[in-house]
Design a protein around this motif. Structure first.
Motif, mmCIF file in Angstrom:
data_model
loop_
_atom_site.group_PDB
_atom_site.id
_atom_site.type_symbol
_atom_site.label_atom_id
_atom_site.label_comp_id
_atom_site.label_asym_id
_atom_site.label_seq_id
_atom_site.Cartn_x
_atom_site.Cartn_y
_atom_site.Cartn_z
ATOM 1 N N ASP A 103 0.819 -1.211 0.000
ATOM 2 C CA ASP A 103 0.000 0.000 0.000
ATOM 3 C C ASP A 103 0.854 1.262 0.000
ATOM 4 O O ASP A 103 0.463 2.297 0.542
ATOM 5 N N GLN A 104 2.025 1.198 -0.617
ATOM 6 C CA GLN A 104 2.880 2.370 -0.700
ATOM 7 C C GLN A 104 2.221 3.443 -1.569
ATOM 8 O O GLN A 104 1.393 3.155 -2.422
ATOM 9 N N THR A 105 2.640 4.682 -1.365
ATOM 10 C CA THR A 105 2.075 5.790 -2.130
ATOM 11 C C THR A 105 2.233 5.566 -3.626
ATOM 12 O O THR A 105 1.314 5.848 -4.413
ATOM 13 N N ILE A 106 3.375 5.049 -4.022
ATOM 14 C CA ILE A 106 3.625 4.873 -5.450
ATOM 15 C C ILE A 106 2.663 3.864 -6.071
ATOM 16 O O ILE A 106 2.292 3.979 -7.247
ATOM 17 N N PHE A 107 2.202 2.878 -5.298
ATOM 18 C CA PHE A 107 1.258 1.891 -5.838
ATOM 19 C C PHE A 107 -0.144 2.487 -5.993
ATOM 20 O O PHE A 107 -0.882 2.114 -6.905
ATOM 21 N N TRP A 108 -0.521 3.408 -5.100
ATOM 22 C CA TRP A 108 -1.805 4.090 -5.267
ATOM 23 C C TRP A 108 -1.778 4.993 -6.495
ATOM 24 O O TRP A 108 -2.756 5.079 -7.239
ATOM 25 N N VAL A 109 -0.652 5.668 -6.720
ATOM 26 C CA VAL A 109 -0.517 6.475 -7.933
ATOM 27 C C VAL A 109 -0.540 5.576 -9.168
ATOM 28 O O VAL A 109 -1.162 5.917 -10.188
ATOM 29 N N LEU A 110 0.132 4.437 -9.081
ATOM 30 C CA LEU A 110 0.115 3.482 -10.186
ATOM 31 C C LEU A 110 -1.300 3.014 -10.485
ATOM 32 O O LEU A 110 -1.712 2.923 -11.652
ATOM 33 N N LEU A 111 -2.070 2.735 -9.437
ATOM 34 C CA LEU A 111 -3.444 2.272 -9.621
ATOM 35 C C LEU A 111 -4.288 3.354 -10.294
ATOM 36 O O LEU A 111 -5.127 3.048 -11.160
ATOM 37 N N PHE A 112 -4.065 4.604 -9.918
ATOM 38 C CA PHE A 112 -4.781 5.705 -10.567
ATOM 39 C C PHE A 112 -4.436 5.775 -12.053
ATOM 40 O O PHE A 112 -5.330 5.935 -12.906
ATOM 41 N N CYS A 113 -3.154 5.648 -12.380
ATOM 42 C CA CYS A 113 -2.729 5.705 -13.780
ATOM 43 C C CYS A 113 -3.295 4.530 -14.570
ATOM 44 O O CYS A 113 -3.725 4.692 -15.726
ATOM 45 N N VAL A 114 -3.305 3.349 -13.980
ATOM 46 C CA VAL A 114 -3.864 2.174 -14.663
ATOM 47 C C VAL A 114 -5.346 2.382 -14.940
ATOM 48 O O VAL A 114 -5.845 2.051 -16.031
ATOM 49 N N LEU A 115 -6.071 2.947 -13.977
ATOM 50 C CA LEU A 115 -7.499 3.194 -14.162
ATOM 51 C C LEU A 115 -7.737 4.189 -15.293
ATOM 52 O O LEU A 115 -8.622 3.982 -16.146
ATOM 53 N N VAL A 116 -6.955 5.270 -15.327
ATOM 54 C CA VAL A 116 -7.119 6.275 -16.385
ATOM 55 C C VAL A 116 -6.803 5.664 -17.752
ATOM 56 O O VAL A 116 -7.550 5.871 -18.726
ATOM 57 N N VAL A 117 -5.708 4.913 -17.842
ATOM 58 C CA VAL A 117 -5.335 4.296 -19.116
ATOM 59 C C VAL A 117 -6.388 3.285 -19.551
ATOM 60 O O VAL A 117 -6.732 3.191 -20.737
ATOM 61 N N ALA A 118 -6.939 2.508 -18.601
ATOM 62 C CA ALA A 118 -7.949 1.508 -18.948
ATOM 63 C C ALA A 118 -9.226 2.171 -19.459
ATOM 64 O O ALA A 118 -9.836 1.702 -20.437
ATOM 65 N N VAL A 119 -9.643 3.269 -18.821
ATOM 66 C CA VAL A 119 -10.848 3.971 -19.275
ATOM 67 C C VAL A 119 -10.631 4.571 -20.663
ATOM 68 O O VAL A 119 -11.478 4.432 -21.560
ATOM 69 N N ALA A 120 -9.483 5.231 -20.848
ATOM 70 C CA ALA A 120 -9.201 5.818 -22.156
ATOM 71 C C ALA A 120 -9.047 4.743 -23.226
ATOM 72 O O ALA A 120 -9.569 4.880 -24.348
ATOM 73 N N GLY A 121 -8.343 3.675 -22.879
ATOM 74 C CA GLY A 121 -8.168 2.595 -23.835
ATOM 75 C C GLY A 121 -9.482 1.924 -24.208
ATOM 76 O O GLY A 121 -9.698 1.540 -25.362
ATOM 77 N N THR A 122 -10.363 1.784 -23.235
ATOM 78 C CA THR A 122 -11.678 1.188 -23.515
ATOM 79 C C THR A 122 -12.480 2.071 -24.467
ATOM 80 O O THR A 122 -13.149 1.568 -25.381
ATOM 81 N N ALA A 123 -12.415 3.373 -24.269
ATOM 82 C CA ALA A 123 -13.158 4.288 -25.149
ATOM 83 C C ALA A 123 -12.643 4.213 -26.579
ATOM 84 O O ALA A 123 -13.432 4.129 -27.534
ATOM 85 N N VAL A 124 -11.318 4.234 -26.746
ATOM 86 C CA VAL A 124 -10.744 4.163 -28.097
ATOM 87 C C VAL A 124 -11.029 2.807 -28.733
ATOM 88 O O VAL A 124 -11.405 2.721 -29.916
ATOM 89 N N TRP A 125 -10.850 1.732 -27.964
ATOM 90 C CA TRP A 125 -11.093 0.379 -28.477
ATOM 91 C C TRP A 125 -12.558 0.221 -28.892
ATOM 92 O O TRP A 125 -12.860 -0.349 -29.944
ATOM 93 N N SER A 126 -13.455 0.709 -28.081
ATOM 94 C CA SER A 126 -14.879 0.591 -28.399
ATOM 95 C C SER A 126 -15.239 1.377 -29.655
ATOM 96 O O SER A 126 -16.125 0.973 -30.426
ATOM 97 N N LEU A 127 -14.570 2.485 -29.878
ATOM 98 C CA LEU A 127 -14.852 3.288 -31.067
ATOM 99 C C LEU A 127 -14.319 2.627 -32.333
ATOM 100 O O LEU A 127 -15.011 2.582 -33.370
ATOM 101 N N LEU A 128 -13.114 2.071 -32.255
ATOM 102 C CA LEU A 128 -12.494 1.476 -33.433
ATOM 103 C C LEU A 128 -13.022 0.084 -33.746
ATOM 104 O O LEU A 128 -12.953 -0.359 -34.906
ATOM 105 N N ASP A 129 -13.512 -0.630 -32.734
ATOM 106 C CA ASP A 129 -13.919 -2.023 -32.925
ATOM 107 C C ASP A 129 -15.383 -2.212 -32.545
ATOM 108 O O ASP A 129 -15.772 -3.246 -32.006
ATOM 109 N N ARG A 130 -16.201 -1.233 -32.859
ATOM 110 C CA ARG A 130 -17.595 -1.263 -32.416
ATOM 111 C C ARG A 130 -18.444 -2.283 -33.151
ATOM 112 O O ARG A 130 -19.535 -2.622 -32.713
ATOM 113 N N ARG A 131 -17.973 -2.787 -34.301
ATOM 114 C CA ARG A 131 -18.784 -3.723 -35.094
ATOM 115 C C ARG A 131 -18.563 -5.186 -34.700
ATOM 116 O O ARG A 131 -19.295 -6.047 -35.183
#
Length: 463
Positions: A103-131
Motif C-alpha cells: 500500500d505504498q504511495t507509489i502503488f496508489w498512484v500506479l493504480l490511478f494511472c492504470v485506471l485512467v489508461v484503462a478507461v481511455a483505452g476502452t473508449a478508443v477500443w470501443s470506437l475502433l472495434d464497435r462492429r
C-alpha cells in the motif's frame, strides 16, 4: 457397422487429429458486455503485470534465482512517469520501497494511472472495434491467465500460513510488550500466531482454492472458495490496517471476474434452486485432445508454482520458525542486580539507563526493557566462542510489528557467563560505564499465551 457407431468413430477420429467439431455460431454480445470486457482486460491485465506479488509468484523457481527485487522491475520502468503524476496531480513525492508492503504511495498512484489508461483505452477500443460481435476466443485466453494468476497468489498465501511462517508464534519480546502498545496489525498477527492449528486451517483453505483453480473442471468451485478466502483477507486487512489492501481487493475482484460468466447458472442453482445448462465460460481449447493437454499443462504449472512456494516457506521456517538458529543466551532474563562503576543501581522506574529485563530471541539482536517497561531493540554482534556481545545500535525486531515507544542507541562490549541454565552474568562496558548485570531466567511458558491449554468445557471465559 451401424450409423451410430460410424458417427462416433468419425467424431473420435476428428478429436484425435485435433480438428474442431462443428459448433453453432456464438451469440452476439450485448454492447455493455463488450465494453465491460475491454475495460476488464486492460485494467486487470495491467494490474497483474505491475503489482509485484502476482507476477513474481508465477515465475516459480525462477523467482529464487532472480531475487525478490526482480518483482519490482515493471514498476521501476514506469517510476519516472509515476513520480511526475504524483507531483503534478497530487502534490506529493513518491518512492519505491522494496519492503514487501503493497500500500505504498507509489502503488496508489500506479493504480490511478492504470485506471485512467484503462478507461481511455476502452473508449478508443470501443470506437475502433464497435462492429465486432464478441470476443469469446480472446476472453477464453484472458480468463485462463486471470485464473492461473489468482491460483498462484492463493498458493503463495496458503503455503505461508500452512507452515505457520506468515504469522509466527509471538516472539519473546512480544510477550513482554503491553497490549496497549501493539498496533492493530500486531494484534492480528499475535492472535493468529498464537494458535498454529487455526493458521494452518486458514492456509489449507487457500491451498485448496488454488488446487481447484489449477484444474479446469473444478475451476468454478475454486473461484467460489477463492472469493470467500479473499473476502476474509480483505476484511482483516481493512479492519486491522494491514498494508495489503490493494492486493487483497484485486484478488477478490479477480475471483468475481472468474465467476461473472457463470452468474446465471449460479443464480439458478443457489437462489432459485433450479437445474443448470452447460457452462458459458469462454475457453480457448475446443477439441478433446487439446483440452486434455491444456488440463495437464495447467496442473503441471500448478505443481511448478507449489514446489517453489513450499521451498520458500520451508526456508522461512528454518530461518524464522521454531527451528531457526538461536543465540547462546536464548530466553527472557530478569536483571536482578545492576552494578554501574562498582555501585548498585536501584530499580527506580524513573531511571532510563537501568535495564529491567533482557531478551535474547534472534541471532545478533538484543532487546532490553527499561524500568518504565519501554522495550528497546538493538543490533549486536554475538560471538559465542568468546562469550562476547558487542552492542551496535537500534534495530527493528524481526517478526514483531509492535514498535517501542522510544529507542536509545547504547554502545558497549559485554561478556557473558552462564554458571547454570537459569542464571547468567553480563560484565563489561556500556555507554562508557563499567557494568555488571546479574540475570535470572524467566520461563516463557509462564505467560498465558504460551501455557493456556485447550479446554472442551469452561464454566467461565478465560480472559
Amino acid at each position: 457397422m451401424s450409423q451410430t457407431t460410424a458417427a462416433r468413430t468419425r467424431s473420435d477420429s476428428a478429436d484425435d487429429v485435433g480438428t474442431e467439431p462443428d459448433r453453432p455460431e456464438p451469440a452476439r454480445w450485448k454492447p455493455l458486455t463488450r465494453i465491460a470486457f475491454r475495460f476488464c482486460l486492460l485494467y486487470f491485465g495491467s494490474v497483474c503485470l505491475f503489482i509485484p506479488p502476482i507476477v513474481f509468484v508465477l515465475t516459480g523457481w525462477f523467482g529464487f534465482w532472480l531475487g525478490h527485487g526482480a518483482a519490482y522491475w515493471p514498476v521501476r520502468t514506469v517510476q519516472p512517469a509515476l513520480n511526475w503524476v504524483s507531483r503534478r496531480l497530487f502534490g506529493v513525492s513518491t518512492q519505491l520501497y522494496p519492503s514487501g508492503v503493497g500500500d505504498q504511495t507509489i502503488f496508489w498512484v500506479l493504480l490511478f494511472c492504470v485506471l485512467v489508461v484503462a478507461v481511455a483505452g476502452t473508449a478508443v477500443w470501443s470506437l475502433l472495434d464497435r462492429r465486432r460481435a464478441h470476443y469469446r476466443t480472446l476472453a477464453g485466453w484472458y480468463l485462463l491467465v486471470i485464473r492461473l494468476s489468482l491460483a498462484g497468489q492463493m498458493l503463495s498465501y496458503g503455503c505461508a500460513k500452512a507452515m505457520a511462517v506468515q504469522m509466527p508464534q509471538p516472539s519473546l519480546t512480544a510477550l513482554l510488550t503491553k497490549y496497549g502498545d501493539f498496533t492493530p496489525m500486531a494484534v492480528l498477527w499475535s492472535q493468529v500466531g498464537v494458535s498454529r492449528p487455526y493458521e494452518i486451517m486458514l492456509g489449507a483453505a487457500e491451498i485448496t482454492a488454488a488446487i481447484l483453480l489449477f484444474i479446469p473442471r473444478t475451476a468454478l468451485l475454486g473461484a467460489l472458495l477463492a472469493m470467500i478466502d479473499t473476502l476474509q483477507i480483505l476484511v482483516l486487512n481493512m479492519t486491522f490496517d494491514v498494508p495489503e489492501k490493494i492486493l487483497s481487493a484485486h484478488l477478490l475482484l479477480m475471483s468475481l471476474l472468474l465467476l461473472a460468466p457463470e452468474a446465471p447458472r449460479l443464480i439458478r442453482v443457489l437462489l432459485l434452486n433450479r437445474g443448470t445448462g452447460p457452462s458459458a465460460v469462454p475457453y480457448p481449447f475446443r477439441t478433446t485432445r487439446w483440452r486434455r493437454i491444456a488440463a495437464l499443462t495447467q496442473v503441471a504449472f500448478g505443481i511448478w508454482i507449489a514446489a517453489a512456494q513450499v521451498h520458500g516457506s520451508l526456508h522461512a521456517w528454518r530461518t524464522g520458525g521454531p527451528d531457526r538458529p538461536k543465540p547462546p543466551l536464548y530466553g527472557i532474563w530478569s536483571v536482578s542486580q545492576y552494578i554501574r562503576d562498582g555501585q548498585p543501581v536501584p530499580p527506580l522506574t524513573t531511571d532510563e539507563t537501568r535495564w529491567k529485563t533482557v531478551v535474547f530471541d534472534y541471532p545478533n539482536i538484543v532487546t532490553y526493557q527499561q524500568m518504565d517497561d519501554t522495550l528497546v531493540t538493538v543490533s549486536a554482534d554475538v560471538e559465542a566462542a568468546d562469550h562476547r556481545i558487542r552492542l551496535i545500535g537500534d534495530r527493528p525486531q524481526p517478526g514483531s510489528t509492535a514498535e517501542p515507544a522510544r529507542t536509545l542507541n547504547p554502545q558497549g562490549i559485554l561478556t557473558f557467563q552462564q554458571p547454570n541454565p537459569d542464571n547468567a552474568v553480563l560484565t563489561g562496558e556500556l555507554d562508557g560505564h563499567h557494568v555488571t548485570l546479574t540475570l535470572d531466567r524467566i520461563n516463557p511458558n509462564s505467560f498465558p499465551q504460551r501455557n493456556t491449554p485447550f479446554h472442551w468445557m469452561q464454566n467461565t471465559p478465560r480472559l
